[in-house]
Design a protein around this motif. Structure first.
Motif, PDB file in Angstrom:
ATOM      1  N   ASP A   1       0.553  -1.109   0.587  1.00  0.00           N
ATOM      2  CA  ASP A   1       0.243  -0.313   0.154  1.00  0.00           C
ATOM      3  C   ASP A   1       0.869   1.414  -0.024  1.00  0.00           C
ATOM      4  O   ASP A   1       0.767   2.254   0.445  1.00  0.00           O
ATOM      5  CB  ASP A   1      -0.777  -0.114   0.862  1.00  0.00           C
ATOM      6  CG  ASP A   1      -1.568  -0.738   0.930  1.00  0.00           C
ATOM      7  OD1 ASP A   1      -2.339  -1.755  -0.223  1.00  0.00           O
ATOM      8  OD2 ASP A   1      -2.688  -1.265   1.795  1.00  0.00           O
TER       9      ASP A   1
ATOM     10  N   ALA B   1      -1.907  -4.033  -1.768  1.00  0.00           N
ATOM     11  CA  ALA B   1      -1.395  -3.379  -2.919  1.00  0.00           C
ATOM     12  C   ALA B   1      -0.238  -4.056  -2.683  1.00  0.00           C
ATOM     13  O   ALA B   1       0.746  -3.157  -1.883  1.00  0.00           O
ATOM     14  CB  ALA B   1      -1.217  -1.842  -4.036  1.00  0.00           C
TER      15      ALA B   1
ATOM     16  N   ARG C   1       3.757  -4.284  -4.222  1.00  0.00           N
ATOM     17  CA  ARG C   1       4.662  -3.955  -5.675  1.00  0.00           C
ATOM     18  C   ARG C   1       5.960  -4.180  -5.139  1.00  0.00           C
ATOM     19  O   ARG C   1       6.242  -4.733  -4.320  1.00  0.00           O
ATOM     20  CB  ARG C   1       4.239  -2.710  -5.726  1.00  0.00           C
ATOM     21  CG  ARG C   1       2.747  -1.932  -6.474  1.00  0.00           C
ATOM     22  CD  ARG C   1       2.788  -0.691  -6.895  1.00  0.00           C
ATOM     23  NE  ARG C   1       1.447   0.141  -7.172  1.00  0.00           N
ATOM     24  CZ  ARG C   1       0.550   0.358  -6.239  1.00  0.00           C
ATOM     25  NH1 ARG C   1       0.604   0.287  -5.231  1.00  0.00           N
ATOM     26  NH2 ARG C   1      -0.879   0.667  -7.063  1.00  0.00           N
TER      27      ARG C   1
ATOM     28  N   ARG D   1       6.061  -1.908  -9.640  1.00  0.00           N
ATOM     29  CA  ARG D   1       5.505  -2.616 -10.580  1.00  0.00           C
ATOM     30  C   ARG D   1       4.884  -3.336  -9.492  1.00  0.00           C
ATOM     31  O   ARG D   1       5.158  -4.098  -8.801  1.00  0.00           O
ATOM     32  CB  ARG D   1       6.461  -3.591 -11.000  1.00  0.00           C
ATOM     33  CG  ARG D   1       6.986  -2.978 -12.390  1.00  0.00           C
ATOM     34  CD  ARG D   1       7.621  -3.958 -13.355  1.00  0.00           C
ATOM     35  NE  ARG D   1       8.226  -3.113 -14.252  1.00  0.00           N
ATOM     36  CZ  ARG D   1       9.334  -3.578 -15.497  1.00  0.00           C
ATOM     37  NH1 ARG D   1       8.842  -5.258 -15.112  1.00  0.00           N
ATOM     38  NH2 ARG D   1       9.859  -2.635 -16.469  1.00  0.00           N
ATOM     39  N   ASP D   2       3.218  -4.046 -10.121  1.00  0.00           N
ATOM     40  CA  ASP D   2       2.117  -4.593  -9.188  1.00  0.00           C
ATOM     41  C   ASP D   2       2.017  -6.224  -9.131  1.00  0.00           C
ATOM     42  O   ASP D   2       2.303  -6.348 -10.519  1.00  0.00           O
ATOM     43  CB  ASP D   2       0.933  -4.351  -9.922  1.00  0.00           C
ATOM     44  CG  ASP D   2       0.182  -2.704  -9.804  1.00  0.00           C
ATOM     45  OD1 ASP D   2       0.521  -2.005  -8.408  1.00  0.00           O
ATOM     46  OD2 ASP D   2      -0.530  -1.693 -10.251  1.00  0.00           O
TER      47      ASP D   2
END
Length: 241
Positions: free
Chosen positions: A30, A48, A50, A54-55
């Motif tokens: 996040d 989230a 990453r 990048r996700d």
């Protein structure tokens, strides 16, 4: 789920490499940088994740199929020549499956398919020397002691000497060979080098997993214990339980 496990199951890297990625500050949850590989992460996509900005897709249950590859089927996901592929043998659905290593078109036997990229890398990386066993029918009848010794100690090929191998001769003209490396057409090249070209070749074992009773073209999904055993086989000996 611990962060390093989350990243490994998402196919980012092996658990060991994922731990290094986290400690290097390359991962955010996040938007906040996290450096603890043991940090808990929900696996429902509510956070989230990453890596390097990048996700990382939410972790979902991965699958591993054991397949008995028939002759004439190629060990790729797609073939530009329109030949049947091993991926076409299993119910992949929308999953993107990867063959774990390869068997040439004429070789039959055990092949794994998975959407777990980290597991595939572990099982095929030369560092881990995951053993693979083949049964070869060879020309020339009984293989003599000198040729068997060469196969066991290492054969000089055009890309260098092979590692020592376990070689048995259950009956004249049949060899059971266990390798800890995976060069292209290695068994065929080794047998040809000692004067006994291969007539038929089948892989019957990979690490702890055996081909068993699967008929050519048949498949089965591995259970959690089998997948865990494969992961253990792909770890350095010092790290194994």
């Amino acid at each position: 789920m611990r962060l390093q496990k989350y990243l490994a199951h998402a196919g980012v890297a092996s658990r060991r490499a994922a731990e290094e990625i986290v400690r290097a500050g390359r991962v955010t949850l996040d938007g906040a940088v996290v450096t603890d590989p043991a940090r808990d992460v929900p696996d429902d996509g509510s956070v989230a994740v990453r890596v390097d900005g990048r996700d990382v897709a939410p972790v979902r249950e991965t699958v591993v199929f054991a397949v008995h590859k028939p002759a004439g089927v190629v060990s790729t996901a797609r073939d530009t020549h329109g030949r049947p592929t091993v991926v076409g043998l299993v119910p992949a659905g929308e999953r993107r499956l990867y063959p774990v290593g390869r068997l040439d078109a004429d070789t039959t036997g055990l092949l794994l398919l998975t959407d777990d990229g980290a597991l595939a890398d572990l099982l095929t990386h030369p560092r881990y020397e995951v053993p693979k066993t083949y049964v070869a029918t060879v020309a020339g009848g009984r293989v003599g002691p000198a040729a068997l010794q060469r196969l066991r100690e290492g054969v000089e090929l055009d890309d260098g000497p092979t590692l020592p191998a376990t070689v048995e001769q259950p009956r004249p003209g049949e060899l059971r060979i266990t390798l800890r490396e995976g060069r292209k057409r290695q068994v065929r090249r080794m047998c040809r080098a000692v004067g006994h070209p291969v007539r038929a070749l089948r892989r019957v074992r990979m690490g702890p997993l055996e081909l068993g009773r699967l008929a050519p073209g048949e498949w089965r999904a591995l259970d959690g214990r089998e997948v865990a055993a494969l992961r253990d086989a792909a770890r350095p000996p010092a790290d194994r339980p």
